[in-house]
Design a protein around this motif. Structure first.
Motif, PDB file in Angstrom:
ATOM      1  N   THR A 138       0.827  -1.200   0.000  1.00  0.00           N
ATOM      2  CA  THR A 138       0.000   0.000   0.000  1.00  0.00           C
ATOM      3  C   THR A 138       0.864   1.254   0.000  1.00  0.00           C
ATOM      4  OG1 THR A 138      -0.121   0.038   2.416  1.00  0.00           O
ATOM      5  CG2 THR A 138      -1.839  -1.170   1.248  1.00  0.00           C
ATOM      6  N   SER A 139       0.322   2.308  -0.587  1.00  0.00           N
ATOM      7  CA  SER A 139       0.957   3.623  -0.567  1.00  0.00           C
ATOM      8  C   SER A 139      -0.146   4.661  -0.377  1.00  0.00           C
ATOM      9  CB  SER A 139       1.724   3.875  -1.861  1.00  0.00           C
ATOM     10  OG  SER A 139       0.841   3.967  -2.958  1.00  0.00           O
ATOM     11  N   GLU A 140       0.225   5.926  -0.382  1.00  0.00           N
ATOM     12  CA  GLU A 140      -0.764   6.976  -0.155  1.00  0.00           C
ATOM     13  C   GLU A 140      -1.810   7.034  -1.260  1.00  0.00           C
ATOM     14  OE1 GLU A 140       1.096  10.722   0.431  1.00  0.00           O
ATOM     15  OE2 GLU A 140       2.195  10.114   2.222  1.00  0.00           O
ATOM     16  N   LYS A 141      -1.416   6.709  -2.495  1.00  0.00           N
ATOM     17  CA  LYS A 141      -2.314   6.899  -3.630  1.00  0.00           C
ATOM     18  C   LYS A 141      -2.801   5.614  -4.285  1.00  0.00           C
ATOM     19  CE  LYS A 141      -0.424  11.430  -4.921  1.00  0.00           C
ATOM     20  NZ  LYS A 141       0.165  12.234  -6.021  1.00  0.00           N
ATOM     21  N   SER A 142      -2.252   4.475  -3.909  1.00  0.00           N
ATOM     22  CA  SER A 142      -2.648   3.258  -4.609  1.00  0.00           C
ATOM     23  C   SER A 142      -2.382   2.003  -3.795  1.00  0.00           C
ATOM     24  CB  SER A 142      -1.904   3.155  -5.953  1.00  0.00           C
ATOM     25  OG  SER A 142      -0.517   2.981  -5.730  1.00  0.00           O
ATOM     26  N   LEU A 143      -2.975   0.914  -4.276  1.00  0.00           N
ATOM     27  CA  LEU A 143      -2.734  -0.429  -3.764  1.00  0.00           C
ATOM     28  C   LEU A 143      -2.055  -1.214  -4.876  1.00  0.00           C
ATOM     29  CD1 LEU A 143      -6.315  -1.085  -2.340  1.00  0.00           C
ATOM     30  CD2 LEU A 143      -4.333  -0.404  -1.004  1.00  0.00           C
ATOM     31  N   GLN A 144      -1.004  -1.934  -4.545  1.00  0.00           N
ATOM     32  CA  GLN A 144      -0.316  -2.746  -5.547  1.00  0.00           C
ATOM     33  C   GLN A 144      -0.411  -4.214  -5.154  1.00  0.00           C
ATOM     34  OE1 GLN A 144       3.847  -1.909  -6.344  1.00  0.00           O
ATOM     35  NE2 GLN A 144       4.145  -3.967  -7.185  1.00  0.00           N
ATOM     36  N   PHE A 145      -0.931  -5.022  -6.075  1.00  0.00           N
ATOM     37  CA  PHE A 145      -1.057  -6.456  -5.865  1.00  0.00           C
ATOM     38  C   PHE A 145      -0.082  -7.180  -6.790  1.00  0.00           C
ATOM     39  CE2 PHE A 145      -5.133  -4.441  -5.132  1.00  0.00           C
ATOM     40  CZ  PHE A 145      -5.573  -4.987  -3.948  1.00  0.00           C
ATOM     41  N   GLU A 146       0.508  -8.233  -6.284  1.00  0.00           N
ATOM     42  CA  GLU A 146       1.306  -9.123  -7.123  1.00  0.00           C
ATOM     43  C   GLU A 146       0.699 -10.512  -7.013  1.00  0.00           C
ATOM     44  OE1 GLU A 146       5.828 -10.852  -7.305  1.00  0.00           O
ATOM     45  OE2 GLU A 146       5.582  -8.667  -7.297  1.00  0.00           O
ATOM     46  N   VAL A 147       0.232 -11.034  -8.134  1.00  0.00           N
ATOM     47  CA  VAL A 147      -0.488 -12.304  -8.144  1.00  0.00           C
ATOM     48  C   VAL A 147      -0.039 -13.124  -9.350  1.00  0.00           C
ATOM     49  CG1 VAL A 147      -2.516 -11.379  -6.965  1.00  0.00           C
ATOM     50  CG2 VAL A 147      -2.400 -11.304  -9.465  1.00  0.00           C
ATOM     51  N   ALA A 148      -0.446 -14.379  -9.357  1.00  0.00           N
ATOM     52  CA  ALA A 148      -0.143 -15.244 -10.495  1.00  0.00           C
ATOM     53  C   ALA A 148      -0.967 -14.815 -11.697  1.00  0.00           C
ATOM     54  CB  ALA A 148      -0.451 -16.694 -10.135  1.00  0.00           C
ATOM     55  N   MET A 164      -4.286  -0.331  -8.135  1.00  0.00           N
ATOM     56  CA  MET A 164      -5.637   0.212  -8.030  1.00  0.00           C
ATOM     57  C   MET A 164      -5.624   1.410  -7.093  1.00  0.00           C
ATOM     58  SD  MET A 164      -8.085  -3.163  -7.738  1.00  0.00           S
ATOM     59  CE  MET A 164      -8.263  -4.298  -9.115  1.00  0.00           C
ATOM     60  N   ASP A 165      -6.591   2.317  -7.288  1.00  0.00           N
ATOM     61  CA  ASP A 165      -6.690   3.443  -6.371  1.00  0.00           C
ATOM     62  C   ASP A 165      -7.484   3.036  -5.132  1.00  0.00           C
ATOM     63  OD1 ASP A 165      -9.411   3.567  -6.992  1.00  0.00           O
ATOM     64  OD2 ASP A 165      -9.169   5.209  -8.421  1.00  0.00           O
ATOM     65  N   ASP A 166      -7.723   3.986  -4.229  1.00  0.00           N
ATOM     66  CA  ASP A 166      -8.402   3.669  -2.967  1.00  0.00           C
ATOM     67  C   ASP A 166      -9.841   3.219  -3.161  1.00  0.00           C
ATOM     68  OD1 ASP A 166      -6.139   4.244  -1.543  1.00  0.00           O
ATOM     69  OD2 ASP A 166      -6.690   6.330  -1.149  1.00  0.00           O
ATOM     70  N   ASP A 167     -10.421   3.532  -4.331  1.00  0.00           N
ATOM     71  CA  ASP A 167     -11.784   3.091  -4.637  1.00  0.00           C
ATOM     72  C   ASP A 167     -11.796   1.788  -5.412  1.00  0.00           C
ATOM     73  OD1 ASP A 167     -13.022   5.327  -3.419  1.00  0.00           O
ATOM     74  OD2 ASP A 167     -12.599   6.549  -5.194  1.00  0.00           O
ATOM     75  N   TYR A 168     -10.624   1.160  -5.532  1.00  0.00           N
ATOM     76  CA  TYR A 168     -10.455  -0.113  -6.234  1.00  0.00           C
ATOM     77  C   TYR A 168     -10.675   0.002  -7.741  1.00  0.00           C
ATOM     78  CZ  TYR A 168     -10.736  -1.758  -1.417  1.00  0.00           C
ATOM     79  OH  TYR A 168     -10.533  -1.934  -0.073  1.00  0.00           O
ATOM     80  N   ASN A 169     -10.461   1.178  -8.296  1.00  0.00           N
ATOM     81  CA  ASN A 169     -10.490   1.341  -9.743  1.00  0.00           C
ATOM     82  C   ASN A 169      -9.110   1.024 -10.307  1.00  0.00           C
ATOM     83  OD1 ASN A 169     -13.167   2.285  -9.663  1.00  0.00           O
ATOM     84  ND2 ASN A 169     -12.482   4.374  -9.274  1.00  0.00           N
ATOM     85  N   PRO A 170      -9.033   0.341 -11.447  1.00  0.00           N
ATOM     86  CA  PRO A 170      -7.729  -0.059 -11.997  1.00  0.00           C
ATOM     87  C   PRO A 170      -6.930   1.142 -12.503  1.00  0.00           C
ATOM     88  CG  PRO A 170      -9.461  -0.525 -13.574  1.00  0.00           C
ATOM     89  CD  PRO A 170     -10.152  -0.079 -12.312  1.00  0.00           C
ATOM     90  N   GLN A 171      -5.642   1.119 -12.264  1.00  0.00           N
ATOM     91  CA  GLN A 171      -4.742   2.164 -12.736  1.00  0.00           C
ATOM     92  C   GLN A 171      -3.723   1.626 -13.739  1.00  0.00           C
ATOM     93  OE1 GLN A 171      -3.139   3.403  -8.880  1.00  0.00           O
ATOM     94  NE2 GLN A 171      -4.363   5.266  -8.940  1.00  0.00           N
ATOM     95  N   LYS A 172      -3.153   0.460 -13.416  1.00  0.00           N
ATOM     96  CA  LYS A 172      -2.070  -0.059 -14.240  1.00  0.00           C
ATOM     97  C   LYS A 172      -1.930  -1.562 -14.020  1.00  0.00           C
ATOM     98  CE  LYS A 172       2.980   0.473 -14.775  1.00  0.00           C
ATOM     99  NZ  LYS A 172       4.179   1.202 -14.291  1.00  0.00           N
ATOM    100  N   VAL A 173      -1.505  -2.267 -15.063  1.00  0.00           N
ATOM    101  CA  VAL A 173      -1.225  -3.697 -14.967  1.00  0.00           C
ATOM    102  C   VAL A 173       0.072  -3.992 -15.714  1.00  0.00           C
ATOM    103  CG1 VAL A 173      -2.031  -6.049 -15.389  1.00  0.00           C
ATOM    104  CG2 VAL A 173      -3.688  -4.228 -14.947  1.00  0.00           C
ATOM    105  N   GLU A 174       0.937  -4.761 -15.096  1.00  0.00           N
ATOM    106  CA  GLU A 174       2.141  -5.266 -15.751  1.00  0.00           C
ATOM    107  C   GLU A 174       2.113  -6.788 -15.671  1.00  0.00           C
ATOM    108  OE1 GLU A 174       5.320  -1.650 -14.735  1.00  0.00           O
ATOM    109  OE2 GLU A 174       5.483  -3.596 -13.710  1.00  0.00           O
ATOM    110  N   VAL A 175       2.343  -7.451 -16.806  1.00  0.00           N
ATOM    111  CA  VAL A 175       2.377  -8.907 -16.839  1.00  0.00           C
ATOM    112  C   VAL A 175       3.774  -9.338 -17.261  1.00  0.00           C
ATOM    113  CG1 VAL A 175       1.216 -10.997 -17.598  1.00  0.00           C
ATOM    114  CG2 VAL A 175      -0.037  -8.833 -17.552  1.00  0.00           C
ATOM    115  N   LEU A 176       4.382 -10.250 -16.472  1.00  0.00           N
ATOM    116  CA  LEU A 176       5.766 -10.645 -16.693  1.00  0.00           C
ATOM    117  C   LEU A 176       5.872 -12.139 -16.977  1.00  0.00           C
ATOM    118  CD1 LEU A 176       5.527  -8.513 -14.053  1.00  0.00           C
ATOM    119  CD2 LEU A 176       7.980  -8.491 -14.394  1.00  0.00           C
ATOM    120  N   ASN A 177       6.971 -12.532 -17.618  1.00  0.00           N
ATOM    121  CA  ASN A 177       7.218 -13.957 -17.833  1.00  0.00           C
ATOM    122  C   ASN A 177       7.991 -14.529 -16.647  1.00  0.00           C
ATOM    123  OD1 ASN A 177       9.865 -13.087 -18.177  1.00  0.00           O
ATOM    124  ND2 ASN A 177       9.930 -13.516 -20.371  1.00  0.00           N
TER     125      ASN A 177
END
Length: 342
Positions: A138-148, A164-177
């Motif tokens: 968590t940070s002041e402006k967003s929630l960051q999840f790392e999942v499979a 995601m922001d505090d209202d759980y709206n999506p902001q960004k997604v990164e998908v890695l190998n």
């Protein structure tokens, strides 16, 4: 003495209030996401998706509309080529639409229930809720999840980071190998929960002509203007099954125009054909399913026990068929992305 006692009570009250407004636990966050997933009636989102799997990154504008119980409209626009493809689901079925080619395929499919997509909000919610090994920062402006990453049509995607922001709206997604290399990135510019839609927003015909009219010339219009090219731009897949090799390549004249046929031999022989796209004015009912290749939507057809994967990329129609498994066909088709033409 009473004054001191009263001040002490006030301080305790403030402390209790602040404690009650502290950060939510991961369990509380997941509970909130589950409730939102259940209660969300509709949404609209816009963003930019960048594919990093080819030699150079390729960007797409992505717009998603969703309305319960099963109405979807996903618009993928190649910003460089100004070509739009639409994945649509309504009461009649699932469609893959390519408006500028006047081409549409219709399926009887439950997409996207069994094939999540990185740009679908429901897929992101489910990936967080279902992964018990999730990590939350968590940070002041967003929630960051790392999942499979759970994308059956692209097995090379292993991990995803979701902001995601505090209202759980999506902001960004990164998908890695599995080497932690960035493969796909989505930046959300807009997200609107529970918007209203026009009555025919998910109608196939309306989406074929464009919600605001055609934005690019159709293939038929280009033909009329004499702009159709006879030469086929040939691309060679970067990946082929081990033990397979190109045995023959030739160009033939067919009723659909010049076609390049590439025949591969080995334990799993297959054929890849390439031709300039042709306008198809009707909606074709097919037995198969839409396949998300990342850079475009493909169509997997199944007839008489045989599979054929068709897709359009860089102004060329591709058809792949032969003794390949579905996952091999998808991997080969994905490897065409970013290749140089001959």
């Amino acid at each position: 003495m009473r004054r001191i006692a009263w001040v002490f009570v006030v301080i305790l009250g403030i402390f209790a209030f602040i404690s009650g407004c502290g950060e939510k636990s991961p369990e509380e966050v997941v509970s909130d996401l589950s409730k939102r997933s259940e209660k969300l009636e509709s949404y609209k989102s816009k963003g930019k998706m960048t594919i990093h799997t080819g030699k150079t990154p390729q960007a797409y504008e992505v717009e998603v509309w969703f309305k319960k119980p099963h109405f979807y409209r996903v618009s993928l626009k190649n910003t460089k080529k100004d070509i739009t493809q639409i994945l649509l689901r309504n009461d009649e079925g699932v469609y893959v639409l390519t408006p500028h080619l006047e081409k549409s395929f219709r399926f009887q499919s439950d997409w996207p229930e069994n094939s999540g997509q990185v740009y679908l909000y429901q897929s992101l919610l489910e990936s967080i809720i279902d992964d018990s090994a999730r990590k939350l920062t968590t940070s002041e402006k967003s929630l960051q999840f790392e999942v499979a990453a759970n994308y059956p049509q692209n097995q090379s995607l292993k991990v995803q980071r979701i902001w995601m922001d505090d209202d759980y709206n999506p902001q960004k997604v990164e998908v890695l190998n599995d080497e932690q290399k960035l493969m796909v990135e989505v930046l959300f510019d807009q997200f609107e929960a529970d918007p209203s839609f026009d009555k025919d927003a998910f109608d196939m015909e309306r989406n074929m002509i464009g919600l605001a009219g055609r934005s690019v010339p159709t293939l038929a219009e280009k033909k009329a203007a004499g702009k159709k090219k006879d030469a086929v731009r040939v691309l060679t897949p970067e990946w082929i099954p081990e033990g397979s090799k190109l045995a023959e390549e030739k160009t033939v004249d067919t009723p659909r125009g010049k076609t390049v046929i590439m025949r591969y031999k080995g334990k799993k022989p297959f054929t890849l054909t390439q031709r300039n796209p042709e306008a198809i004015e009707t909606s074709i009912q097919v037995y198969g399913k839409p396949i998300d290749l990342g850079y475009t939507m493909g169509v997997l057809l199944e007839m008489d026990g045989k599979k054929r994967l068709s897709w359009t990329y860089e102004g060329t129609d591709f058809d792949l068929y032969g003794a390949l498994q579905e996952k091999e066909m998808i991997k080969l088709a994905q490897s065409v992305y970013g290749q140089d033409s001959k």
